[in-house]
Design a protein around this motif. Structure first.
Motif, mmCIF file in Angstrom:
data_model
loop_
_atom_site.group_PDB
_atom_site.id
_atom_site.type_symbol
_atom_site.label_atom_id
_atom_site.label_comp_id
_atom_site.label_asym_id
_atom_site.label_seq_id
_atom_site.Cartn_x
_atom_site.Cartn_y
_atom_site.Cartn_z
ATOM 1 N N ILE A 42 8.590 -16.488 -34.101
ATOM 2 C CA ILE A 42 7.989 -16.348 -32.770
ATOM 3 C C ILE A 42 7.824 -17.726 -32.135
ATOM 4 C CG2 ILE A 42 5.950 -15.554 -31.483
ATOM 5 C CD1 ILE A 42 7.556 -13.252 -32.692
ATOM 6 N N ALA A 43 7.363 -18.694 -32.922
ATOM 7 C CA ALA A 43 7.165 -20.063 -32.421
ATOM 8 C C ALA A 43 8.468 -20.644 -31.888
ATOM 9 C CB ALA A 43 6.589 -20.947 -33.525
ATOM 10 N N ASP A 44 9.556 -20.440 -32.610
ATOM 11 C CA ASP A 44 10.860 -20.937 -32.160
ATOM 12 C C ASP A 44 11.286 -20.271 -30.855
ATOM 13 O OD1 ASP A 44 11.083 -22.650 -34.313
ATOM 14 O OD2 ASP A 44 12.373 -21.290 -35.484
ATOM 15 N N GLU A 45 11.038 -18.973 -30.746
ATOM 16 C CA GLU A 45 11.451 -18.245 -29.545
ATOM 17 C C GLU A 45 10.673 -18.640 -28.300
ATOM 18 O OE1 GLU A 45 12.097 -14.034 -29.717
ATOM 19 O OE2 GLU A 45 12.631 -14.158 -31.848
ATOM 20 N N VAL A 46 9.385 -18.902 -28.460
ATOM 21 C CA VAL A 46 8.560 -19.214 -27.284
ATOM 22 C C VAL A 46 8.335 -20.712 -27.092
ATOM 23 C CG1 VAL A 46 7.418 -16.973 -27.279
ATOM 24 C CG2 VAL A 46 6.369 -18.876 -28.492
ATOM 25 N N GLY A 47 8.841 -21.532 -28.018
ATOM 26 C CA GLY A 47 8.720 -22.982 -27.876
ATOM 27 C C GLY A 47 7.329 -23.514 -28.156
ATOM 28 N N MET A 48 6.685 -22.943 -29.173
ATOM 29 C CA MET A 48 5.337 -23.371 -29.550
ATOM 30 C C MET A 48 5.315 -23.734 -31.025
ATOM 31 S SD MET A 48 3.085 -20.374 -27.711
ATOM 32 C CE MET A 48 1.556 -20.870 -28.481
ATOM 33 N N SER A 49 4.202 -24.294 -31.454
ATOM 34 C CA SER A 49 4.012 -24.574 -32.876
ATOM 35 C C SER A 49 3.540 -23.303 -33.580
ATOM 36 C CB SER A 49 2.959 -25.674 -33.071
ATOM 37 O OG SER A 49 1.678 -25.184 -32.708
ATOM 38 N N TRP A 50 3.650 -23.308 -34.911
ATOM 39 C CA TRP A 50 3.170 -22.186 -35.710
ATOM 40 C C TRP A 50 1.674 -21.974 -35.479
ATOM 41 C CZ3 TRP A 50 -0.468 -21.798 -39.601
ATOM 42 C CH2 TRP A 50 -0.455 -20.628 -40.344
ATOM 43 N N ASN A 51 0.917 -23.066 -35.444
ATOM 44 C CA ASN A 51 -0.534 -22.972 -35.215
ATOM 45 C C ASN A 51 -0.854 -22.388 -33.836
ATOM 46 O OD1 ASN A 51 -1.402 -23.914 -37.685
ATOM 47 N ND2 ASN A 51 -1.411 -26.047 -37.029
ATOM 48 N N GLY A 52 -0.056 -22.757 -32.847
ATOM 49 C CA GLY A 52 -0.259 -22.214 -31.504
ATOM 50 C C GLY A 52 -0.046 -20.711 -31.462
#
Length: 76
Positions: A42-52
Motif C-alpha cells: 500500500i505504501a508503494d502504491e500511494v507514495g508513503m512510508s510504512w509507518n504513514g
C-alpha cells in the motif's frame, strides 16, 4: 502542515489527504471481502512510508471507515 478534508457522516471527521489516498487504495483492493493487507505494498502504491500507512489505517479504523477482525481488514 498537511491538508485535511472534512467528511460529514454521523459525526464530523477530519482526515488528511494521505489518509484518504490509503482509504481509496484499500477500497479498490478489498472491495467486498476481508483480507490481510501488506502495508508495504500500500505504501508503494500511494507514495508513503510504512509507518504513514499504519497511522492512516489506525485513523480509518478509529473513525469507522474500515474494520479489522482477526488481522484482516474490510471496508465498511
Amino acid at each position: 502542515m498537511e491538508q485535511t478534508i472534512t467528511i460529514r457522516t454521523n459525526r464530523t471527521t477530519h482526515l488528511t489527504v494521505a489518509t484518504l489516498r490509503v482509504y481509496q487504495c484499500l477500497k479498490d483492493k478489498l472491495q467486498d471481502r476481508a483480507e490481510v493487507v501488506d502495508y508495504r505494498k500500500i505504501a508503494d502504491e500511494v507514495g508513503m512510508s510504512w509507518n504513514g500507512v499504519k497511522y492512516a489505517v489506525s485513523a480509518l479504523i478509529r473513525y469507522g471507515f474500515i474494520k479489522k477482525e482477526g488481522g484482516k481488514l474490510s471496508v465498511n
